[in-house]
Design an enzyme around this catalytic site. Structure first.
Site, short mmCIF file in Angstrom:
data_model
loop_
_atom_site.label_atom_id
_atom_site.label_comp_id
_atom_site.label_asym_id
_atom_site.label_seq_id
_atom_site.Cartn_x
_atom_site.Cartn_y
_atom_site.Cartn_z
N GLY A 1 -17.86 -20.23 55.93
CA GLY A 1 -18.97 -19.75 56.75
C GLY A 1 -19.44 -18.41 56.20
O GLY A 1 -19.14 -17.35 56.77
N SER B 1 -22.83 -18.12 53.89
CA SER B 1 -24.29 -18.08 53.80
C SER B 1 -24.93 -18.22 55.17
O SER B 1 -24.40 -18.88 56.06
CB SER B 1 -24.78 -19.22 52.89
OG SER B 1 -24.27 -19.07 51.58
N SER C 1 -20.06 -26.68 53.09
CA SER C 1 -19.71 -28.03 52.64
C SER C 1 -18.59 -28.63 53.48
O SER C 1 -17.56 -27.99 53.73
CB SER C 1 -19.27 -27.99 51.17
OG SER C 1 -20.38 -27.67 50.35
N GLU D 1 -12.44 -18.06 43.45
CA GLU D 1 -13.31 -19.21 43.56
C GLU D 1 -14.07 -19.48 42.27
O GLU D 1 -14.23 -20.62 41.85
CB GLU D 1 -14.30 -19.03 44.71
CG GLU D 1 -15.11 -20.29 44.96
CD GLU D 1 -16.45 -20.00 45.60
OE1 GLU D 1 -16.75 -18.85 45.85
OE2 GLU D 1 -17.20 -20.97 45.81
#
Length: 361
Positions: A120, A122, A154, A237
């Site tokens: 959570g 963007s 996603s 990431e």
């Protein structure tokens, strides 16, 4: 066990599972290859949470070992999306910054493939500018109430938990006053809605937060320290082999069928070797305790261009081979996300440029 022995073991197991029909290789498998049973299989083999302490369900191995495991899974096009965010990004953040209660509750569940995370970060109208976060966290007795909206999360509709970046105060700079939270997505006040894409009902989702409660024990790190923490987490990431192997099943098919333009395919293989070396160096630096932010951003920046060029090389062949055509279609549908997830090209260019200027001083 050495890294070479681990690679051989993982490769043999994946060959066996593929032959048994347990999975079908596909491009972009770390984002769209969603299979909870497959994640549990990996958990049972001890292949989730590889770098975490055994005290919390991990296996105490290094980032180079994780690089080897990840590379083999992606080369095989195995469906790893269900546990990807938890294993790659949020699990390590919980291990470093989480409270003892949060570590004990969630890390073993992640390692078993049972706890699944979405991001959570963007928000609407903000693009990849995390400093524009408008979601608010308000202090209440025993924790915080979150209110706002997240987007491009996603697989949020199948996640058990979410990582949420929210504003806990206002400071002089936009980067001030941000904090990180772990949220139970089944809690009251949380609504998840899927966003259609070219495939139909896709993996992207919106998350609406209407005073969703997060206990104090589920805050990551310090209140107000979110910007520095999330910037460091992005090294975990961005710096992995997934940034260059999303289209590997397509490249492999090009090589197997000898269908592509020979010179161009040869150039792609040479670039893959160089990018793989950079990803390996990122893993080595992480094992040394560093957070190689600029190197990880460079890998993603160059990897994005490489992945697009793999698709263009396949497209030039106008493939008649049915499997090659299917692999190309799969990769084309995934391509719009390459330059968005984990930071846009513009954001990554700024990160790389700032680091170069810092080193030049």
């Amino acid at each position: 066990m050495s890294a070479a022995a681990l690679r051989a073991e993982v490769r043999a197991q994946l060959d066996e599972w593929r032959a048994a029909g347990i999975f079908t290789p596909r491009s972009d498998s770390w984002l769209v290859g969603y299979d909870e049973d497959f994640s549990r299989r990996l958990g049972a083999r001890g292949w989730i949470g590889l770098t975490w302490s055994p005290e919390y369900g991990g296996h105490g191995r290094g980032f180079v070992d994780r690089f080897v495991l990840t590379e083999e899974l992606l080369r095989a096009g195995a469906p790893v999306a269900a546990h990807w965010i938890a294993d790659r990004q949020i699990g390590p953040a919980i291990a470093r910054l989480g409270t003892g209660a949060l570590r004990r509750e969630l890390l073993p569940a992640i390692a078993a493939g049972e706890a699944r995370f979405c991001l959570g970060m963007s928000e609407p109208d903000a693009g990849s500018d995390l400093a524009s976060v408008r979601t608010r966290a308000r202090r209440v007795d025993g924790g915080w109430l979150l209110a706002g909206q997240k987007v491009w999360s996603s697989n949020a509709h199948r996640a058990t938990h979410a990582y949420v970046l929210a504003r806990t105060s206002d400071g002089e700079r936009r980067h001030d006053g941000l904090s990180e939270f772990v949220l139970d997505v089944t809690a009251p006040g949380v609504t998840v809605r899927r966003i259609p894409d070219l495939r139909g009902p896709g993996h992207f989702c919106e998350i609406f937060l209407d005073d969703a409660f997060v206990p104090d024990a589920w805050v990551l790190g310090g209140i107000g320290a979110g910007w520095a923490q999330v910037t460091e987490q992005l090294a975990f990431e961005r710096g992995g082999p997934e940034r260059v192997l999303s289209t590997y099943p397509l490249l492999r098919r090009l090589l197997d069928t000898a269908a592509g333009p020979v010179g161009r395919v040869g150039e792609l293989v040479a670039r893959l070797v160089a990018l793989r070396r950079l990803a390996w160096q990122v893993a080595v630096r992480m094992d040394a305790g560093e957070a190689p932010v600029a190197a990880a951003a460079t890998l993603k920046l160059l990897g994005n261009r490489f992945e697009v060029d793999v698709i263009e090389a396949a497209r030039e062949t106008l493939p008649s081979d049915e499997d090659l055509r299917a692999a190309l279609d799969d990769a084309v549908l995934a391509a719009p996300g390459f330059s968005l997830r984990g930071g846009t090209t513009e954001v990554l260019s700024v990160v790389v440029g700032r680091e170069a200027m810092r080193e030049a001083r």
